[in-house]
Design a protein around this motif. Structure first.
Motif, PDB file in Angstrom:
ATOM      1  N   ARG A   1      12.499   9.506  -6.568  1.00 50.25           N
ATOM      2  CA  ARG A   1      13.577   8.624  -6.131  1.00 50.25           C
ATOM      3  C   ARG A   1      13.981   8.993  -4.712  1.00 50.25           C
ATOM      4  N   TYR A   2      14.190   7.961  -3.886  1.00 44.66           N
ATOM      5  CA  TYR A   2      14.553   8.148  -2.489  1.00 44.66           C
ATOM      6  C   TYR A   2      16.033   7.801  -2.324  1.00 44.66           C
ATOM      7  N   VAL A   3      16.830   8.825  -2.018  1.00 44.44           N
ATOM      8  CA  VAL A   3      18.278   8.680  -1.955  1.00 44.44           C
ATOM      9  C   VAL A   3      18.719   8.614  -0.496  1.00 44.44           C
ATOM     10  N   VAL A   4      19.436   7.567  -0.142  1.00 44.54           N
ATOM     11  CA  VAL A   4      19.925   7.388   1.224  1.00 44.54           C
ATOM     12  C   VAL A   4      21.259   8.129   1.372  1.00 44.54           C
ATOM     13  N   LEU A   5      21.348   8.924   2.427  1.00 41.21           N
ATOM     14  CA  LEU A   5      22.492   9.808   2.662  1.00 41.21           C
ATOM     15  C   LEU A   5      23.054   9.550   4.056  1.00 41.21           C
ATOM     16  N   ALA A  65       0.818  -1.219   0.000  1.00 40.20           N
ATOM     17  CA  ALA A  65       0.000   0.000   0.000  1.00 40.20           C
ATOM     18  C   ALA A  65       0.851   1.268   0.000  1.00 40.20           C
ATOM     19  N   ASP A  66       2.128   1.173   0.415  1.00 39.03           N
ATOM     20  CA  ASP A  66       3.005   2.340   0.435  1.00 39.03           C
ATOM     21  C   ASP A  66       3.419   2.763  -0.977  1.00 39.03           C
ATOM     22  N   GLY A  67       3.339   1.849  -1.919  1.00 38.89           N
ATOM     23  CA  GLY A  67       3.657   2.186  -3.303  1.00 38.89           C
ATOM     24  C   GLY A  67       5.129   2.328  -3.610  1.00 38.89           C
ATOM     25  N   LEU A  68       6.005   1.816  -2.738  1.00 41.83           N
ATOM     26  CA  LEU A  68       7.443   1.912  -2.967  1.00 41.83           C
ATOM     27  C   LEU A  68       7.942   0.738  -3.814  1.00 41.83           C
ATOM     28  N   THR A  69       9.014   1.001  -4.554  1.00 48.18           N
ATOM     29  CA  THR A  69       9.685  -0.077  -5.266  1.00 48.18           C
ATOM     30  C   THR A  69      11.135  -0.140  -4.808  1.00 48.18           C
ATOM     31  N   ARG A 112      18.008   3.041  -4.971  1.00 49.33           N
ATOM     32  CA  ARG A 112      17.351   1.746  -5.159  1.00 49.33           C
ATOM     33  C   ARG A 112      15.874   1.785  -4.806  1.00 49.33           C
ATOM     34  N   VAL A 113      15.462   2.866  -4.134  1.00 49.50           N
ATOM     35  CA  VAL A 113      14.067   2.990  -3.699  1.00 49.50           C
ATOM     36  C   VAL A 113      13.396   4.117  -4.474  1.00 49.50           C
ATOM     37  N   ALA A 114      12.184   3.860  -4.934  1.00 52.61           N
ATOM     38  CA  ALA A 114      11.441   4.868  -5.701  1.00 52.61           C
ATOM     39  C   ALA A 114       9.962   4.758  -5.377  1.00 52.61           C
ATOM     40  N   PRO A 129       7.993  -3.962  -6.753  1.00 46.55           N
ATOM     41  CA  PRO A 129       7.186  -3.523  -5.607  1.00 46.55           C
ATOM     42  C   PRO A 129       7.764  -4.059  -4.301  1.00 46.55           C
ATOM     43  N   LEU A 130       7.795  -3.189  -3.283  1.00 47.14           N
ATOM     44  CA  LEU A 130       8.360  -3.568  -1.993  1.00 47.14           C
ATOM     45  C   LEU A 130       7.244  -3.903  -1.007  1.00 47.14           C
ATOM     46  N   ASP A 131       7.316  -5.098  -0.471  1.00 50.95           N
ATOM     47  CA  ASP A 131       6.370  -5.541   0.557  1.00 50.95           C
ATOM     48  C   ASP A 131       7.163  -6.361   1.561  1.00 50.95           C
ATOM     49  N   GLY A 132       7.716  -5.671   2.571  1.00 55.74           N
ATOM     50  CA  GLY A 132       8.578  -6.328   3.542  1.00 55.74           C
ATOM     51  C   GLY A 132       9.675  -5.397   3.971  1.00 55.74           C
ATOM     52  N   GLU A 133      10.843  -5.953   4.302  1.00 61.05           N
ATOM     53  CA  GLU A 133      11.967  -5.145   4.763  1.00 61.05           C
ATOM     54  C   GLU A 133      13.180  -5.340   3.866  1.00 61.05           C
ATOM     55  N   VAL A 134      13.948  -4.263   3.685  1.00 61.01           N
ATOM     56  CA  VAL A 134      15.221  -4.330   2.970  1.00 61.01           C
ATOM     57  C   VAL A 134      16.234  -3.497   3.733  1.00 61.01           C
TER      58      VAL A 134
END
Length: 280
Positions: A116-120, A83-87, A109-111, A92-97
């Motif tokens: 795009r979601y950039v980890v800093l 339901a979060d709509g993240l990839t 790696r996350v969008a 599609p992401l459903d769980g933990e990474v």
């Protein structure tokens, strides 16, 4: 070391140097306005400020997913449902990474849709940056205002390395204070007077200065960057102020650009290089 007058043509004939600068400026505008360039940044969200792993924007919107620090392995953990709509890596992401720091939007790696979601990671603290091609800053961008090219601002410089690298604490554009690593000073002469800038040394040997001058805050942005090439073995290096850059925070408020360190506010007007972002 040579005086400012008579330094024109260090990079070739005046016409050639002017054309090279024009091409550099055009490429710079194109790069800044790319879909995931600095204009696309809409937020930098620190995990230390999260409540129960939820990252909240300034307008109260909560980012999808639950973002927490990993247990001692230099990663963060992202938990999400469909339901979060993240990839993650396009799926599609459903769980933990588990996620490490990204090099930028191109390696994120996350969008979520086009975002795009950039980890800093900065000084041991984790953050997530959101880049959105539909960002208001990108839609309103109309170019970069520059001073006219002036070959007199192409100077002979000398890099004087420190015996050991230094770190100074400086304010950042987000209101926090962080360390800025410095590897030496860059000396050059303008109208018979020597000036110096403290500079960092990049991995490829090129230099990076954060500076202000007599135009800062009224005829140009409040501070700017300068990135001379790697010095020669004898320390000589061309200092071309025509390629003075706006920092990323001139394009989006969510960058954490460092302010000039002590001694890097020049007592002269550097009427060369980029001045400000233009908007429609």
């Amino acid at each position: 070391m040579s005086d400012m007058s008579g330094m024109g043509g260090m990079n070739g004939s005046g016409d050639d140097a002017r054309q090279q600068w024009k091409t550099w400026h055009e490429n710079r505008v194109a790069t800044v306005s790319e879909p995931y360039g600095p204009l696309a940044l809409t937020g930098t969200h620190w995990l230390a400020d999260a409540v129960d792993g939820r990252l909240e924007t300034l307008d109260g919107t909560v980012l999808p997913g639950r973002w927490t620090e990993g247990a001692g392995d230099d990663t963060i953990v992202l938990g999400a449902t469909a339901a979060d709509g993240l990839t993650f890596d396009g799926r599609p992401l459903d769980g933990e990474v588990r996620l490490g720091a990204d090099d930028g939007p191109g390696t994120a790696r996350v969008a979520r849709g086009a975002q795009r979601y950039v980890v800093l990671r900065r000084e041991g603290l984790w953050a997530v940056r959101v880049f959105d091609p539909d960002a208001e800053n990108r839609r309103a961008f109309a170019g970069i205002d520059v001073f006219d090219y002036d070959e007199r601002w192409v100077l002979a410089g000398e890099f004087r390395p420190y015996d050991a690298s230094r770190t100074v604490r400086v304010g950042n554009a987000d209101g926090r204070e962080r360390g800025l690593g410095l590897g030496g000073e860059l000396a050059f002469t303008v109208d018979g007077a020597e000036h110096t800038l403290q500079v960092a040394v990049e991995d490829d040997g090129s230099l990076w200065a954060v500076l202000a001058d007599g135009t800062s805050g009224h005829d140009s942005y409040r501070f700017r960057f300068l990135r001379p090439p790697a010095p020669a073995a004898d320390g000589t290096v061309t200092v071309d102020f025509n390629r003075t850059l706006l920092p990323p925070c001139a394009f989006a408020d969510h960058f954490i650009c460092p302010f000039p360190p002590p001694g890097n506010t020049l007592p002269i007007e550097v009427r060369a290089g980029e001045r400000n972002r233009l908007t429609r």
